[in-house]
Each structure stands twice: as C-alpha cells, then as structure tokens.
Scaffold this motif. Structure first.
Motif, PDB file in Angstrom:
ATOM      1  N   ARG A  71       0.874  -1.163   0.062  1.00 55.69           N
ATOM      2  CA  ARG A  71      -0.010  -0.236  -0.090  1.00 55.69           C
ATOM      3  C   ARG A  71       0.692   1.201   0.038  1.00 55.69           C
ATOM      4  O   ARG A  71       0.639   2.225  -0.780  1.00 55.69           O
ATOM      5  CB  ARG A  71      -0.875   0.044   1.428  1.00 55.69           C
ATOM      6  CG  ARG A  71      -2.174  -1.144   0.932  1.00 55.69           C
ATOM      7  CD  ARG A  71      -3.078  -0.706   2.209  1.00 55.69           C
ATOM      8  NE  ARG A  71      -4.237  -1.958   2.117  1.00 55.69           N
ATOM      9  CZ  ARG A  71      -4.264  -2.793   2.921  1.00 55.69           C
ATOM     10  NH1 ARG A  71      -3.612  -2.881   3.757  1.00 55.69           N
ATOM     11  NH2 ARG A  71      -5.518  -3.589   2.430  1.00 55.69           N
ATOM     12  N   GLU A  72       1.892   1.238   0.855  1.00 62.36           N
ATOM     13  CA  GLU A  72       2.787   2.293   0.888  1.00 62.36           C
ATOM     14  C   GLU A  72       3.590   2.604  -0.325  1.00 62.36           C
ATOM     15  O   GLU A  72       3.876   4.075  -0.756  1.00 62.36           O
ATOM     16  CB  GLU A  72       3.594   2.305   1.977  1.00 62.36           C
ATOM     17  CG  GLU A  72       3.099   2.432   3.718  1.00 62.36           C
ATOM     18  CD  GLU A  72       2.258   0.948   3.909  1.00 62.36           C
ATOM     19  OE1 GLU A  72       1.327   1.070   4.554  1.00 62.36           O
ATOM     20  OE2 GLU A  72       2.874   0.035   3.178  1.00 62.36           O
ATOM     21  N   LYS A  73       4.116   1.645  -0.852  1.00 64.19           N
ATOM     22  CA  LYS A  73       4.705   1.572  -2.120  1.00 64.19           C
ATOM     23  C   LYS A  73       3.844   2.394  -3.332  1.00 64.19           C
ATOM     24  O   LYS A  73       4.298   2.995  -4.057  1.00 64.19           O
ATOM     25  CB  LYS A  73       5.300   0.360  -2.585  1.00 64.19           C
ATOM     26  CG  LYS A  73       6.491  -0.306  -1.660  1.00 64.19           C
ATOM     27  CD  LYS A  73       6.836  -1.611  -2.250  1.00 64.19           C
ATOM     28  CE  LYS A  73       8.336  -2.055  -1.423  1.00 64.19           C
ATOM     29  NZ  LYS A  73       8.852  -3.369  -1.776  1.00 64.19           N
ATOM     30  N   GLU A  74       2.472   1.768  -3.315  1.00 63.37           N
ATOM     31  CA  GLU A  74       1.755   2.334  -4.387  1.00 63.37           C
ATOM     32  C   GLU A  74       1.462   3.852  -4.088  1.00 63.37           C
ATOM     33  O   GLU A  74       1.275   4.621  -5.113  1.00 63.37           O
ATOM     34  CB  GLU A  74       0.217   1.634  -4.124  1.00 63.37           C
ATOM     35  CG  GLU A  74      -0.569   1.797  -5.440  1.00 63.37           C
ATOM     36  CD  GLU A  74      -0.338   1.821  -6.919  1.00 63.37           C
ATOM     37  OE1 GLU A  74      -0.504   2.511  -7.627  1.00 63.37           O
ATOM     38  OE2 GLU A  74       0.560   0.898  -6.908  1.00 63.37           O
ATOM     39  N   GLN A  75       1.342   4.214  -2.930  1.00 63.45           N
ATOM     40  CA  GLN A  75       1.396   5.701  -2.679  1.00 63.45           C
ATOM     41  C   GLN A  75       2.422   6.455  -3.053  1.00 63.45           C
ATOM     42  O   GLN A  75       2.354   7.535  -3.555  1.00 63.45           O
ATOM     43  CB  GLN A  75       0.877   5.979  -1.120  1.00 63.45           C
ATOM     44  CG  GLN A  75      -0.252   5.338  -0.452  1.00 63.45           C
ATOM     45  CD  GLN A  75      -0.414   5.388   1.048  1.00 63.45           C
ATOM     46  OE1 GLN A  75       0.512   5.913   1.561  1.00 63.45           O
ATOM     47  NE2 GLN A  75      -1.393   4.583   1.361  1.00 63.45           N
TER      48      GLN A  75
END
Length: 481
Positions: A71-75
């Motif tokens: 999730r953080e990588k996509e953000q």
C-alpha cells in the motif's frame, strides 16, 4: 532536509520470516547503545501482507519499527507520477520500483535520501562464525576463511558493533578513517574471477588479497560492507558441486557446510568488485545511482562499476555478519543456475560497453544483442554439469539420492530448453533484450526522481507506517514500556 541520521533497512519478499531478523538486529543495536530508525521494505503481495503483517506486531523491540509494504509503495509511486505530470512516464517509474531484487532496494534509496543507510537481507544475522584458533594473515591478505561441515567443532559465534563499524567510515574522507584500515586499489578473491565474481571452481578455503594502489586522502567512502560467514558466497553451480561431492546428501537444497572466517582486517579500496549488497552500508546524503531493477541476482553490479570514479572509495569494515540461506520462497536451484548464467553474460556486456559515470547514474552502450558464441558458451558449461549429475545418479547407492539426482538432471535440462541450441539462443536473446531496455530507461529517469524525492522529504516523510509492536524499555529482563 532533516539532520543526518543512520537508517537501518531490511528489504524482503519473505514477510513471514522477517520478525526474527528484526529482533536479532534490535538486540545488537541495544547492546551497543544505538537507536536507529528501522524500516522494513516489503515486496509481498497484498494477500501475504494481510497474512503475515500481524507477525510484525508480535515482535518485541527497543527501537521503533517502520514498514513500507504494497500500500505504501503504491502511494509513493502515485506521488512520483503526480509530480512528473506525464502519464507516459508511469511505466518507467513502475519498472524502476517493480517487485524485484533491484526494485525493492530502489525504495530504500529514496526513503533514506539525505542520510546514511545500512542494509541487511532478511536471512542475515548480526553475529558471525569465527574459528577458535585464528591464524595470522599474510602481508597482502585481508581475510581468510574455510568450509566446516555442519556439526563440526572449531568455531564460535561472535557479535560485532555493526553500526559503529559503518559509521566509522561512511561519508568520511580517507584521512578521517581509523588507522587500522589497510588501503589499496582493490581486493582479489583467490577463488573468483575479478570483475564478474564468477567462481573458478569448488574450493574449501579462500582468501581476499589486497592489490596495492594509491588512494587520495580526500576521497569519500560512499559504500561499505561487512565480511560475511555462514552460507558461502559462491555460484549456484558450485553449490551443486557440494551436493555432488557429498554422497550422503539427498536434497540439493540442503546446506551441509558453513563458511567460517579464520581472520580478517578492514580495508578501503578504489574499486570493489566484491560488493555484497546483503550486508552493505551507503552514504546516501546526496543521492546514489539506482540498483538495476531486475529479478536476476545482480542488482548491485551497477555499484561495482559506479564506485570506480575518482575521489570515491569503498570499504570492508571491521565487522562480520552471518548468512543463513533461507530456502523459503527461493527459486529452485536449476532456475538460479539459469539466472546466474544470464547475469554473468550481462555483467560482461555492460562492463565492456561502459562509457560514462556520474553522481547518480552510469551509461553503457550495450543494446541487448546475444551472439551465437555467447549462447553456446553457456550451453557448453551447463551440459558438462548435466553430464556430471547423470553420472552421479548412476553411481549412487542410496535410492533416494539416485532419484533426487535424476530429477535434478531432468529439471536442469527443462530450464535450459532441452539444451537445444537454437531454442536456447532465441529465448535468451528475448530475455536479455527486455532487461537491457529496462536498464537504459531506468537510468535515464532516475536523476529526476531523486530530485523530486529530495524536495518532498524536506516537507514530510514518504509513505510508511509505524509497526504497533510491543516496545521494550530495556532488554535486561525484557521490561516493556
């Protein structure tokens, strides 16, 4: 940019097994008076994240643990795409940070931009196997090690103050490093080819030898690494030779021998062909080049080329870590053999066509062509190994070992396209062409992304979450906060 810190990062795709790694390193940092920010960079799928993230919350640490997952990588990728304002560049950005050995490490570079970074793989541990009867090194030796069979005595576990060892040299001028460091042009492994790190065969002892050379006292140590014990740093083909030489070994994936250090001493060199990103540290205050965004195991080869610039040097620090080879979610040995052969081909081609080095990137002319001679050289080597495996199966007395060897030989043939020369050449050409195109595109856009992240980090942290685990006030009696 915030004041300089030292970040400790663990890049992983095996979230299930990372909890123990965190606690071991946290214990080492606490014992030596350090409190670094620890960040896990996870290449897991959302399914595995949901399944194994709770294991992180069950850990007990003195230091805060932060997590950068799917999730953080996509953000983060969305943030970069928004700043670029060109949708045509989205695929280039995603390629740079795609789930892969190099892609995951590129996240670590962006998140620690402006600081020092120390990185250890998820199957590393902050202690080492040291022989109980150390021997003196010769005048040009930097370290010496040997293989011990599992269960054999003669060595002990010994821990080191890892962060101090790295901070003693990272970002420092040569004139500022401790006096016990040797200085030279490069180190040569007695068992490996110098520039590709391809092993010369199966050896039970090895040494790193220092080749003399002048180093400017104003040169900066931009990367460093510890020495390593445990699973020996050898090619998969040599791992296969260990299997063939042990008549009692059934499973080729079993590790039955351990690499133990006899003695070592720290060194700074102009070049570092022995770069080991699994136990490395970096001066990332002004940015660094990207790792090759690849699933092949040579993402760090770019640093062996990049470090050869004037006034930039590398170090082997005064510490050792231990590698426990983790077979969980690891590609089968036959696949690793294939990947290593492709990697070695790419290493030679990229090195031979290198024409430019600068602060954040390299440039090379190789466009991905694979000649018939290239493919035939690989096939000749692998068919020789295949013949050895077949012969070993024929001589095996144990039926389980015979069956395992026969299966291994069949799988090796399958992965190498039945050793059919034209089919092999065609498929290798496609693989190499795709990989090289990705590298050129990644290197082109990387400096722009570094600039974006440098200014973004001045405003706020990049997307991450703090792991809500049990905090310890001290490890004496493991008292909780």
């Amino acid at each position: 940019m915030k004041p300089k810190e030292t970040f400790f990062v663990i890049p992983t795709y095996r979230l299930r097994d990372v909890a123990e790694t965190i606690e071991e390193y946290d214990r080492n940092f606490w014992a030596n008076g350090h409190s670094p920010k620890i960040i896990i960079f996870d290449d897991s799928s959302l399914v595995n994240y949901e399944k194994y993230y709770p294991l992180l919350e069950q850990t007990k640490t003195v230091n805060d643990i932060f997590y950068v997952g799917p999730r953080e990588k996509e953000q983060f990728i969305t943030l970069l795409s928004d700043r670029l304002r060109d949708k045509k560049l989205d695929s280039l950005v995603r390629n740079l940070f795609r789930p892969s050995y190099g892609g995951n490490r590129n996240f670590t570079l962006m998140y620690t931009l402006g600081h020092l970074m120390v990185s250890s793989d998820d199957d590393m541990r902050p202690d080492a196997l040291i022989e109980t009867s150390p021997e003196s090194l010769t005048s040009d030796e930097i370290c010496r090690g040997k293989l011990f069979r599992k269960g054999e005595s003669g060595y002990v576990h010994r821990s080191f103050d890892l962060l101090t060892a790295f901070e003693d040299v990272l970002g420092k001028k040569v004139s500022q490093i401790p006096e016990n460091y040797e200085i030279g042009e490069l180190v040569v492994d007695s068992t490996m080819d110098l520039e590709t790190n391809t092993t010369k065969g199966y050896f039970r002892e090895s040494s790193l030898l220092l080749r003399s050379g002048h180093i400017s006292e104003d040169a900066i140590v931009k990367m460093a690494q510890t020495f390593r014990t445990g699973t020996n740093d050898i090619d998969t083909l040599d791992f296969v030779q260990m299997y063939l030489n042990n008549d009692s070994q059934i499973n080729p994936d079993d590790l039955n021998e351990l690499y133990v250090l006899v003695n070592f001493r720290p060194v700074v060199t102009n070049k570092n062909w022995r770069m080991d990103c699994g136990v490395a540290g970096y001066d990332n205050r002004l940015g660094l080049p990207p790792f090759f965004p690849t699933r092949l195991r040579f993402e760090d080869y770019i640093y062996r080329l990049w470090i050869q610039q004037e006034n930039i040097v590398a170090a082997h620090v005064d510490a050792v870590q231990n590698h426990n080879r983790n077979n969980y979610m690891r590609s089968p040995l036959v696949s690793e053999i294939f990947n290593e052969e492709i990697s070695n081909l790419l290493k030679r081609k990229i090195k031979d066509s290198l024409y430019h080095l600068d602060d954040l990137t390299i440039k090379f002319g190789y466009n991905g062509d694979v000649t018939l001679e290239d493919s035939e050289e690989i096939l000749q080597k692998i068919t020789t190994t295949h013949t050895e495996i077949v012969k070993a199966a024929q001589k095996a007395q144990d039926e389980d070992r015979k069956e395992s060897l026969q299966l291994f030989a069949a799988n090796l043939s399958r992965v190498f396209y039945g050793f059919e020369p034209d089919f092999f050449q065609q498929n290798v050409s496609r693989i190499v062409d795709d990989v090289v195109s990705q590298f050129h595109a990644a290197l082109e856009i990387w400096p722009t992304l570094v600039e974006i992240c440098y200014f973004q980090k001045d405003k706020q942290d990049l997307p991450q979450v703090r792991v809500n685990n049990q905090k310890l006030k001290t490890r004496n009696g493991a008292k909780s906060v």
